[in-house]
Design an enzyme around this catalytic site. Structure first.
Site, short mmCIF file in Angstrom:
data_model
loop_
_atom_site.label_atom_id
_atom_site.label_comp_id
_atom_site.label_asym_id
_atom_site.label_seq_id
_atom_site.Cartn_x
_atom_site.Cartn_y
_atom_site.Cartn_z
N ASP A 196 0.86 -1.18 0.00
CA ASP A 196 0.00 0.00 0.00
C ASP A 196 0.90 1.24 0.00
O ASP A 196 1.57 1.53 0.98
CB ASP A 196 -0.90 -0.01 1.23
CG ASP A 196 -1.94 1.11 1.20
OD1 ASP A 196 -1.87 1.96 0.30
OD2 ASP A 196 -2.81 1.12 2.10
N HIS A 198 -0.32 4.19 -0.24
CA HIS A 198 -1.09 5.16 0.54
C HIS A 198 -1.03 6.57 -0.05
O HIS A 198 -1.17 7.56 0.65
CB HIS A 198 -0.60 5.19 2.00
CG HIS A 198 -1.71 5.23 2.99
ND1 HIS A 198 -1.90 6.26 3.89
CD2 HIS A 198 -2.71 4.35 3.22
CE1 HIS A 198 -2.95 6.03 4.63
NE2 HIS A 198 -3.46 4.87 4.26
N GLU A 222 -0.72 -0.72 -4.36
CA GLU A 222 -1.97 0.02 -4.18
C GLU A 222 -1.74 1.52 -4.07
O GLU A 222 -0.82 1.96 -3.37
CB GLU A 222 -2.65 -0.50 -2.91
CG GLU A 222 -3.90 0.26 -2.48
CD GLU A 222 -4.48 -0.30 -1.21
OE1 GLU A 222 -5.14 0.47 -0.48
OE2 GLU A 222 -4.29 -1.51 -0.94
N GLU A 248 -9.96 3.08 -3.32
CA GLU A 248 -10.57 3.22 -2.00
C GLU A 248 -11.09 4.63 -1.76
O GLU A 248 -12.04 4.83 -1.03
CB GLU A 248 -9.61 2.82 -0.89
CG GLU A 248 -8.45 3.77 -0.68
CD GLU A 248 -7.55 3.34 0.47
OE1 GLU A 248 -7.58 4.02 1.51
OE2 GLU A 248 -6.85 2.33 0.33
N ASP A 271 -14.73 0.82 -1.75
CA ASP A 271 -15.08 0.58 -0.35
C ASP A 271 -16.59 0.63 -0.27
O ASP A 271 -17.21 1.64 -0.56
CB ASP A 271 -14.46 1.65 0.54
CG ASP A 271 -14.60 1.31 2.02
OD1 ASP A 271 -15.72 0.96 2.44
OD2 ASP A 271 -13.60 1.41 2.75
N HIS A 298 -11.71 -2.39 -0.62
CA HIS A 298 -11.07 -1.80 0.55
C HIS A 298 -11.97 -2.03 1.75
O HIS A 298 -13.19 -1.85 1.67
CB HIS A 298 -10.88 -0.30 0.30
CG HIS A 298 -10.30 0.46 1.44
ND1 HIS A 298 -11.05 1.28 2.25
CD2 HIS A 298 -9.02 0.56 1.90
CE1 HIS A 298 -10.27 1.86 3.15
NE2 HIS A 298 -9.04 1.43 2.97
#
Length: 389
Positions: A196, A198, A222, A248, A271, A298
């Site tokens: 991830d 982020h 990700e 996400e 998500d 997610h």
């Protein structure tokens, strides 16, 4: 059947607050649960849920698409993450009601099951925020990873991408690659590892980081850059060989349109607590199927979100793998009543009607709202400039 009201219940789970909603009907004992947890926006989501209540009271809860359209379109202003999280929670609760009314699990209403179990992955350190986001040394990284594997998982996610400026030198790239190499050596070739990013990096740096770990075969990388600019994500995808995922922080079917049209990623990650709920996620997945993209939703949220994700996964052909955070707090399963089970990194098929989960309201109220840690305030460069975390 008519909706008579909704109630919100906030449960503090240390790393985040869970926002549960209970949609009540005029049928004795018939109600539904949903979840709209949104980190650092708890009070705003609760307020949005209260704003939506007068729009749905008096309506038939079984008309799920009709009520979604009413909430989304009659709100006039385009929905952001707060509004969509509230809509998602209500929409999930409507499916729970409909499944209970028809005496079938929700996945049966979504086309029936296409698989017999659902593969999961989890984070390092469970609900420990510092473990999840700030494990930048090899020894604790390997220790956390082995703990995950010992719980039966065959896949895990790591978040040790360096906090990065627009351009960095080679030091951070080499350190990142060193850590990933040691992790792969420790867990072996059969454990899938997701990275991830982020949104911490720019295309220039994401390309360098990903190319530096290609030989270790990440399952996917990700959100390599912030999600607002699809062309930036596409740039990373085109210049690397590792599968790329995002989604996400994209809400509603409309925000996915550009991703699909540009073939910007290999995996999408809606998500279900933010994108509009179950039916919206099914629409997004159907669009992804046309573009040969996998779906890895997610979900680091609460137990209702887990139940919702399970029904989605069971009924979605291009589903890939499901995120969970089942060890965030030791009392996680005390606040719910459910027969949903997991074993060796897989969820089993539920049999109870609806979503198969009920909130134990007395237990839940033992963990009232608390302000979450404002993690982003701590992420600064050496010159004190704010960085993405």
């Amino acid at each position: 059947m008519k909706i008579t009201g909704l109630k919100t219940l906030v449960v503090n789970a240390e790393m985040r607050n869970w926002v549960f909603v209970k949609v009540e009907t005029d049928q004795p004992g018939l109600f539904g649960w949903g979840e709209g947890s949104l980190e650092w926006k708890t009070r705003a989501v609760v307020g949005a849920l209260e704003d939506f209540e007068p729009m749905i009271v008096g309506e038939d809860p079984r008309n799920i698409e009709h009520l979604y359209q009413k909430m989304y379109r009659q709100s006039f202003w385009a929905m952001g993450a707060i509004g969509m999280s509230a809509i998602s929670a209500i929409e999930q609760a409507l499916w729970d009601i409909k499944g209970k009314d028809l005496n079938v699990p929700v996945f049966e209403l979504l086309g029936g099951k296409v698989r017999d179990r659902v593969r999961m992955y989890t984070h390092l350190g469970g609900g420990d925020m510092k473990a999840v986001y700030e494990t930048f040394a090899v020894e604790p990284l390997i220790e956390y990873a082995k703990s995950v594997i010992n719980k039966g998982y065959s896949a895990l996610k790591v978040v040790f991408v360096p906090y990065s400026k627009t351009i960095e030198g080679t030091k951070k790239v080499k350190q990142f690659a060193h850590m990933f190499g040691k992790l792969r050596e420790a867990v072996g070739p059969d454990i899938d590892i997701m990275v991830d990013f982020h949104g911490r990096t720019t295309p220039a740096m994401a390309i360098q980081y990903i190319n530096a770990i290609e030989e270790y075969h990440p399952f996917f990388c990700e959100e390599p850059v912030r999600p607002e600019n699809i062309d930036s994500i596409k740039m990373v995808t085109d210049r690397t060989k590792v599968p790329i995922a995002t989604g996400e922080r994209h809400i509603s079917i409309y925000q996915y349109k550009e991703i699909f049209e540009k073939n910007a990623v290999h995996v999408i990650q809606p998500d279900l607590c933010h994108c509009g709920g179950l039916w919206a996620a099914k629409k997004i997945a159907a669009m992804a199927e046309v573009y040969n993209m996998g779906v890895a939703p997610h979900n680091p949220l609460g137990p209702v979100a887990n139940a919702v994700a399970l029904h989605f996964a069971l009924s979605t052909p291009n589903f890939l793998i499901q995120e969970d955070m089942l060890t965030d707090v030791p009392w996680r399963w005390d606040v719910v009543e459910t027969e949903i089970t997991s074993k060796n990194g897989y969820w089993a098929v539920p049999v109870k009607p609806g979503l198969g989960i009920e909130i134990n309201e007395a237990e839940a109220k033992k963990h009232p709202f608390k302000q979450e840690i404002i993690h982003s305030n701590t992420i600064r460069d050496e010159d004190n400039a704010i960085l993405d975390w």
